[in-house]
Design a protein around this motif. Sequence first.
Motif, mmCIF file in Angstrom:
data_model
loop_
_atom_site.group_PDB
_atom_site.id
_atom_site.type_symbol
_atom_site.label_atom_id
_atom_site.label_comp_id
_atom_site.label_asym_id
_atom_site.label_seq_id
_atom_site.Cartn_x
_atom_site.Cartn_y
_atom_site.Cartn_z
ATOM 1 N N ARG A 1 2.298 1.741 -3.568
ATOM 2 C CA ARG A 1 1.462 2.197 -4.384
ATOM 3 C C ARG A 1 1.200 3.726 -3.946
ATOM 4 N NH1 ARG A 1 -4.130 1.434 -6.333
ATOM 5 N NH2 ARG A 1 -4.360 3.211 -7.278
ATOM 6 N N ALA A 2 0.971 4.050 -2.721
ATOM 7 C CA ALA A 2 0.733 5.425 -2.425
ATOM 8 C C ALA A 2 2.000 6.353 -2.693
ATOM 9 C CB ALA A 2 0.608 5.766 -1.083
ATOM 10 N N ASP B 1 1.756 6.391 -6.721
ATOM 11 C CA ASP B 1 0.557 7.264 -7.056
ATOM 12 C C ASP B 1 0.930 8.891 -6.860
ATOM 13 O OD1 ASP B 1 -1.029 5.393 -7.279
ATOM 14 O OD2 ASP B 1 -2.316 5.384 -5.614
ATOM 15 N N ASN B 2 1.387 9.163 -5.925
ATOM 16 C CA ASN B 2 1.993 10.541 -5.528
ATOM 17 C C ASN B 2 3.108 11.100 -6.703
ATOM 18 O OD1 ASN B 2 1.504 12.669 -3.548
ATOM 19 N ND2 ASN B 2 3.582 12.703 -3.284
ATOM 20 N N LEU C 1 0.829 -1.259 -0.184
ATOM 21 C CA LEU C 1 0.113 0.121 0.040
ATOM 22 C C LEU C 1 0.894 1.173 0.018
ATOM 23 C CD1 LEU C 1 -2.992 0.993 0.104
ATOM 24 C CD2 LEU C 1 -2.740 1.140 2.499
ATOM 25 N N GLU D 1 3.114 10.076 -9.685
ATOM 26 C CA GLU D 1 2.350 10.230 -10.875
ATOM 27 C C GLU D 1 1.716 11.540 -10.780
ATOM 28 O OE1 GLU D 1 -1.109 7.722 -11.775
ATOM 29 O OE2 GLU D 1 -0.772 7.910 -14.013
ATOM 30 N N LEU D 2 1.059 12.009 -9.908
ATOM 31 C CA LEU D 2 0.399 13.330 -9.654
ATOM 32 C C LEU D 2 1.421 14.343 -9.767
ATOM 33 C CD1 LEU D 2 -1.990 12.250 -6.922
ATOM 34 C CD2 LEU D 2 -2.735 13.152 -9.172
ATOM 35 N N ILE D 3 2.696 14.272 -9.142
ATOM 36 C CA ILE D 3 3.500 15.459 -9.391
ATOM 37 C C ILE D 3 3.802 15.408 -10.658
ATOM 38 C CG2 ILE D 3 5.822 15.987 -8.727
ATOM 39 C CD1 ILE D 3 5.865 14.824 -5.820
#
Lengths: 430, 577, 176
Positions: free
Chosen positions: B105-106, B109-110, B102, B112-114
Motif C-alpha cells: 500500500r505504501a 501510495d508513493n 501495508l 501515486e504521489l510521484i
Amino acid sequence: MSTVDWKNYTPVLLPDIKDLHKIDVYIKNGGYKALKSVLTDKKSWDGPKAVIEEVKSANIRGRGGAGFNAGLKWSFMPPADGGPRYLACNGDESEPGTFKDRKIFEYNPHVFIEGALIAAYAMEITTIYVYIRGEYKTYIDMVENAIADAYNKGYIGKNIFGSDFSVDFYVHSGAGAYICGEETSMLESLEGKRGYPRVKPPFPAQKGLWGRPTTINNVETLSHVTGVINNGAEWFSGIGAKTHPGPVLYGISGHVNNPGVYELPSGIPVLDLIEIAGGMRNGKKLKAVIPGGSSTPILRADQLDGITMDSDSLRTVGSMLGTAGMVVMDEDTDIVDVLWRISHFYHHESCGQCTPCREGTGWLEKILLKIKNGDGEVRDLDLLLDVTTQMEGRTICALADAAAWPVRFTINRFRDEFEARCKKKSHAVA
Amino acid sequence: MPEIFIDGHRYEFEGDHKVLQFIQDLGKEVPFFCYHPSMTAPANCRQCMVKAGQYMKDRETGEYEVDENGERVIRWFPKLQTSCNLMAADGMVILTQETDELVQRAQKDNLELILINHPLDCPICDQAGECPLQIQTYKYGPEGSRFEVKKVHKPKRIQLGPRVVLDAERCINCTRCTRFTQEISKTDQLTITSRGDKNYPTTAPGREFDDPYSLNTVDICPVGALTSADFRFKARVWEMNQTPSIDITNGKGTNIDLWTRDNLILRVTPRFNAEVNDHWMPDAGREAYKIFNENRISRPQQKLDGEQILSSWNNAIATLSEEIAATDNSKIVVIASPHASVEENYALSKYTNLLGLNQPVFTPHIEEGTGDDFLLSDDVAPNANGCRLLGFTELDKASIKKEIKKAELVVILHDNLIDREVIAADDLKEKFVVVFATNNSDTSKAADLVIPITTAAEHAASYVNVDGRIQRTYRAKETKYTERRLDLEMSEGRLDRYGTNFDNWVTEDNKIDCLPVWKFINRISEHSGLECNFNDGREIMDEIASTLDSFTGVSYAAMDEQAGIQLSIKKETSTSK
Amino acid sequence: MAYEFTKEDLREIEKIKAKYPEVMPATLPTLWVAQRRFGHVEPEVQRLVAETLGLPEAHVHGVANFYTQYYKEKKGKHVLDVCTCLSCQLCGGYEILHHLEETLGIKAGDTTEDGTFTLNQVECLGACGYAPMLQVTNDKYVNHLTKEKADELVDKLKNGEEPDYEQMKMPQHKNI
Ligand SMILES: Cc1cc2nc3c(=O)[nH]c(=O)nc-3n(C[C@H](O)[C@H](O)[C@H](O)COP(=O)(O)O)c2cc1C
Ligand code: SF4
Ligand code: SF4
Ligand code: SF4
Ligand code: FES
Ligand code: FES
C-alpha cells in the motif's frame, strides 16, 4: 480539573523589570549567578554530569514542540573526545501561531544566554550557535549585542569565571524558511546549505554539525535552565502540570481582546487562558482553538471543558501542546478558509526533498482551494483524508505530519462545515 | 554469524549492509529511485519502504524470546522504513511488498504521489522502455490517478550543457544528478533550485553543465528528465540491442555497452566494473559510436597512379604477398598498434614471424593533459600494455621515424601515425605502405594498400588497459561476412529477432566490407603457403595463453567470469613516452 | 554591471568566516552582506559571493533560491511583506493586503512602476499576537495594522522616512 495556581505566579523568564535586556540590570537582578555557581561552586556542582542530572530531574520538556526532556536529551551526548562539540539553539520560531522566543530575545536575552552557557558546560560544548529566523533582524541585532556584552564581561570566551571551561557563542541568521526550525534542517542551514532535513539515524548527538556531536534545544527550553540551576529542579517541577512542568510562554493570538505572550505555569485551563488574554473579541462566542501552533490538531469549543495546556490533558481530546502558541477562533470563523490557509503554509514551506511531502502538501492545498472556492465535492473530503494517510509517517522529517494533521483533524472535527461547502456546488449544478 | 529474515527466509551476513542492497544482491527486489550504490543515500524518494522489526533476544541467555505459542517475539519499528538507508542487523525481520500489504500500500501510495505532477508523456519520452518510474508504476503502482487539479509546470527542454537536456517536469527530485556532480565528478555544477514542488535541478545561472562526465547523469536519472542531446529521439530502447564492450578511445579500458539498431551503434553507455570504472564513463568515450558507423573503409583499396581505388580481397592479398616477397626482410618494418587488440597484434606478429621478419615495433599514443584523476589517462590507446606483453619493441616517435626511414615496405596495423603526428606523410614517400584500418584518415590516405578491418564493435577481442587489466569486447555489429542469427554470441534485439525487411529499421546498408585482422592473415598465409588458421579471437587467446607466460590463465571464459583479469605489468613502462 | 564588495564588506566576511570551522557555513551570512550592499542577490551577485568564498556557483545559487528572504531579482525600494498566515488571516491580513494592492495599484508579488514599492504576501512572521502585520524590506515590523495605519506607512516611506521600531508590550507588564 487542574489546580494550577496561576493567579499568584510571578514570571521568571520575562519578569516585569525595566531594561532587563541590559547586562548590568540583568546582573543586578541575580544574573549569571547560576553560571558562576556551576563553574566555580564545586561543592554544589560536582562537574557537568551533576548539572545534567539536575536538569533531567527538573523535567524541562522541550518548548520547541516535541516536548522531550532536555536533561535526558543532553545525556545522549557521547563522552567528550577532545574534538569540537556543538550546541545549536533553535530560535527559528516559524510555526504559525508561535511568537514567544522573540520575547526572550527582546526582554531578557541574558537568561537565554546564561542557560545556553550552562547547557554548554554540562555537555562539554565548545561552540554555541543560536539560529534565529532572518525576519527577526531586530532581535538578531539585540541578541548579538547581548552576546557581545557577555563576552566583554568574560561570561563567554576563555576560562569563564576562572574555570577551565571555555566556549564561543555566535548568532546565525536564517533567511526565510520555516523548515529550518526542524533541527536537522537547521544544522544544514548552519552549515551553509539548503535546509534539507537529514535522515536519522545518525542522530545529531552522534553526528551533528560538521559530523560532530551536537545538541539542539529551543531558546525557551534553554532559558529555563537558568532558573532550574538557581532555584533547583524541585522548584521547576513543582510549577504547573506534573508531567509537563514549569513556566510556559503562551503565545495567544486570534480573536481575543489582549493577544500576546503570557508567562504562566503549564497546565492552565484553555478557557482560562482565553480569559487571561482578555476574553473573546467583540463578545463573540468561541468556535475553536488551535492549542500549540498550526500543526497541532484543532479543538472545537465543546471539546475544551476542563482541558488544560499540557500534553497529557490535550492528548485526551486528541491534540498536543506543541509550541503553546494558541490560536483562538470565534463563531464567525470560516473553518474551510482557515484550513486552506494552513495547507497553503505547509505547501509553501515543504523543502521538497521527499516525495510524500513535496507532492502531498500541494495536492492537499489544491483540493482545499477547490473546496474553498465552492467547486468541491464530498468525495474530495475523503480523498483529502486518504492523502494525509499517504503522507503521515512516511517522510524524512515531521513537516509532512505537521501538514497532514490539521487537514485530518479539522475535517474530522468540522466535517459538517466542509460538507456544506461541498454540497453548495452539487446544488448549483442541479 | 548474524542473520536476517526477509519475507520469511533466513539469510546470514557479515559486515555492513544496507537492507535494500542486500535484497538486490539476493536477486530479489524492492522498488526504489534515489538510491545509488556508489553515492550517499538521501532516502528522499521514499519508494523503498519495507516493514522492519527485530526478533527480541533475552539479554542474559542470548536466546530469542518466544511467546505463548512458541513464536519468536518481534518488535516492529513504529513506522515503515526506507530500506536504502536501513542497516541490516542481527535478528532483523524484513517484510517487503512480496509479503506485506501495508508495504504494498505504501509503495503504491508513493507512486501515486510521484505521478501526480508527472507529465506522463511516455509515448514521446526517451526514457520509455528503460524507465524505472514506468516499470515500477506498472508493477507496484495504482491503476489510475485521483489527481484532478492542476499540475505544477516547470521548465522544459532546457539545454543544461552541450550534451545534456533537462525536462524539469519529468524530474522526480531524486538528486542523483546533483549528488553525482558533488560526490563523483566533483565539479559541483548542479544544484536543486527553488523549494517544495517547484524544485528542479539546474546549473548556476549562465553556466553550462559541461562536466566531462555529464552524461552519466543521463544514465542514472531514473526518469526521462535528463536526456542526451545527441541521442534524444534517435531510437527507442526496445529497438536496440545491447552488447558489452570496452571503451577503445582511452587507455583506462572503461567497460561499456554498445547499443545497436540495424547495424549502427547509436549510443554508448557505461557498464559496471568495480575494478575499473564503477558505474561511470567519461563523455568523451561516448562519441566513439561514430567511429563504428561513420567514415568507414569498406572493401580493400589500392593506389593506382596516385589515386586510391576500390580493389578486391584477392587483389589485396596478392599485392601484399608480392610486395613482401619482393622486399628484403631487413627493409620491411611492421608497426604493431596499441589501438589494435591483443589478438590482432598477435595474429599479425605470428604471420611476420613465420615470414622471418623482425618483431613488430610500436609506439604508444600519449596525449598529455587528457588524463584526470578519474577515468581518463594520458594514454589514449586501449592496448599499449597488450603490445608490451606480447613482447613488441616499444619505440618513441623519433625511433619509429628512423625505422620507417630505413624501410622500403611499411606495414602499419590500425594506427593513424600521420594523424597523430608521429610521422608526416612525406616520411612514407617512395615506400610501399600497407595500412590495416577501420576508418578513413590521413594515414589510410597515404597508403598504397588499405586493408579494411573490423572495429571493436565487430569483433570479439581483448585489450590490456593502463593498469594491466585484460578485458574483451563482443560482436555488436555485423559485417558483410557475419550473420547475427548464426552467431550465438551476438545479442539480438527485438527488431533483430522479429524484424523483417519491410521494417523501417532493417537494411543491409550498414554492414561494412571488412575482415578481422586474423581472417585476413589466414587468407594471406594460405596464399603464401604458411600455416595460420585462426578461427576467432577466443582461439587466438587460448593460443597466446598457452605460449606466452604473461598471458597464462587468460581465456574468454575467465575474462567473462571475472569481468577481466589483472595481468602483471611493469608499472613504469605503462607511462613511458 | 560588475559587482564588487567594499573593503569593509570583505572585512565583515572575514569575520563571518572566523565563526565557523569551514567556509561553506559563511554562505548565508555572506549572501546577507551582499543583499545589504546591492539590494538583491541577482545571479551576478551570487557569482560574486561564490568567488569571494571560493565555493561552487551552483551551491550559492541553490542556497539563494531556497530561502525566501533573498531577493533573486531586483525589488522595489521598499518591500512590503504582508502576513496573511493563520493568525493574520483571522485578524484581517487579507483585507490589509487587498487594501495595499488597491492603494499601490499593483498585485501581490509585483513592483510599482516607479520602483518604490514591492508588495508581497508572506507566511507567518512570528508576530501572530500583533496581527495583522507586515514587515518592511526584511527589517521593521509594523503591527496591529488597520487600513489607516497602512496608508500612513506608505506615505511615510514615500517621504523617505523609516518606520519606527514598535516594541510590543508584554500584556502582563505595567512598566516595560
Ligand atoms: C517542521 C518543523 C519545524 C520546527 N520548527 C521549530 C522552531 O521553529 N523552533 C523550535 O524550537 N523547534 C522547532 N521544531 C522542533 C525541532 O525540530 C526540535 O525538536 C527542537 O528545536 C528541539 O528543542 P527542544 O527539545 O528544546 O524543544 C520544528 C520541528 C519541525 C518538524
Ligand atoms: S517531510 Fe517535507 S520538509 Fe521534511 S524533508 Fe520531506 S519534503 Fe522536506
Ligand atoms: S520519465 Fe518514465 S514515466 Fe515519465 S514520461 Fe518518461 S517514460 Fe514515462
Ligand atoms: S533530473 Fe533526474 S537525476 Fe536529477 S533529480 Fe531529477 S530525477 Fe533525479
Ligand atoms: S531509494 Fe530509499 S528512499 Fe529512495
Ligand atoms: S500569522 Fe501573521 S505573524 Fe504569525
